[in-house]
Design a protein around this motif. Structure first.
Motif, PDB file in Angstrom:
ATOM      1  N   HIS A 179       4.361   4.997  -4.459  1.00 34.69           N
ATOM      2  CA  HIS A 179       3.146   4.733  -5.097  1.00 34.69           C
ATOM      3  C   HIS A 179       3.502   4.348  -6.828  1.00 34.69           C
ATOM      4  O   HIS A 179       2.996   3.693  -7.349  1.00 34.69           O
ATOM      5  CB  HIS A 179       1.986   5.702  -4.951  1.00 34.69           C
TER       6      HIS A 179
ATOM      7  N   SER B 167       0.997  -1.126   0.025  1.00 36.77           N
ATOM      8  CA  SER B 167      -0.043   0.091   0.031  1.00 36.77           C
ATOM      9  C   SER B 167       0.849   1.263   0.172  1.00 36.77           C
ATOM     10  O   SER B 167       1.998   1.101   0.633  1.00 36.77           O
ATOM     11  CB  SER B 167      -1.035   0.095   1.226  1.00 36.77           C
TER      12      SER B 167
ATOM     13  N   GLN C 176      -5.225   6.176   0.171  1.00 39.08           N
ATOM     14  CA  GLN C 176      -4.316   5.001  -0.042  1.00 39.08           C
ATOM     15  C   GLN C 176      -4.674   4.042  -1.273  1.00 39.08           C
ATOM     16  O   GLN C 176      -5.886   3.884  -1.403  1.00 39.08           O
ATOM     17  CB  GLN C 176      -4.257   4.401   1.344  1.00 39.08           C
ATOM     18  N   GLU C 177      -3.907   3.542  -1.717  1.00 38.20           N
ATOM     19  CA  GLU C 177      -4.144   2.561  -2.778  1.00 38.20           C
ATOM     20  C   GLU C 177      -3.235   1.373  -2.411  1.00 38.20           C
ATOM     21  O   GLU C 177      -2.263   1.457  -2.340  1.00 38.20           O
ATOM     22  CB  GLU C 177      -3.597   2.874  -4.258  1.00 38.20           C
ATOM     23  N   THR C 178      -3.946   0.175  -2.385  1.00 37.02           N
ATOM     24  CA  THR C 178      -3.291  -1.292  -2.160  1.00 37.02           C
ATOM     25  C   THR C 178      -3.164  -1.920  -3.516  1.00 37.02           C
ATOM     26  O   THR C 178      -4.182  -2.154  -4.274  1.00 37.02           O
ATOM     27  CB  THR C 178      -4.098  -1.963  -1.259  1.00 37.02           C
TER      28      THR C 178
END
Length: 181
Positions: A53, A45, A79-81
């Motif tokens: 990222h 993440s 947030q990006e996972t």
């Protein structure tokens, strides 16, 4: 006859007390080439727009293009996972990593030469060069994570030697990679 033999023996012992460059190189060379791997996490993440990222997004693009992984992206606020799963038809060279994720060979690093030798109280310290060689199909993934890396690039490593029972022994190196199994 004894008068001649004793000085020759002492001279031989004195000469062998110093680690010779060729001997050091031979002992180090046995541990090379090593595999330079690229590690793919199962899950990672990062905050959108962060350097982490951007690296994960590049990794995702490259893995999708390889066809060996399924990639999923989940967004929660800022947030990006990223989720990466190995496909059953992926090459056998891609293995499960000990701490999760996947490891695959990106290239090899080969021993080049010893560049500096320093005596120490316990023995000797040798600085030596390795060179990045033989890129695999996964090398672009490695470069996506480490943009400053190029095939043919050299890096310095260090080895320590100790004298045991009259013979020089390679005690340790700071090499992070391991020889292929």
């Amino acid at each position: 006859m004894r008068a001649i033999l004793l000085p020759v023996l002492l001279l031989t012992l004195a000469c062998s007390s110093k680690l010779e460059r060729g001997k050091a190189e031979d002992l180090i060379r046995k541990d090379y080439p090593v595999v330079v791997p690229v590690t793919v996490p199962e899950r990672a993440s990062a905050e959108k727009g962060s350097p982490t990222h951007l690296r994960l997004a590049t990794l995702k693009e490259n893995l999708e293009a390889s066809g060996w992984f399924t990639c999923e992206l989940r967004t929660e606020g800022g947030q990006e996972t990223f989720l990466f799963r190995l496909k059953p038809d992926a090459p056998k060279a891609i293995k499960a990593a000990p701490k999760g994720g996947f490891v695959m060979p990106a290239a090899e690093a080969a021993f080049v030469r010893a560049t500096k030798m320093e005596p120490t109280r316990e023995g000797a310290r040798v600085t030596y060069e390795i060179r990045l060689e033989k890129p695999t199909a996964q090398f672009p993934l490695f470069q996506a994570l480490h943009q400053d890396v190029k095939v043919g690039q050299t890096k310095l490593r260090h080895a320590t030697f100790e004298k045991r029972k009259g013979a020089w022994v390679l005690a340790s190196t700071d090499e992070a990679f391991r020889k292929a199994e």
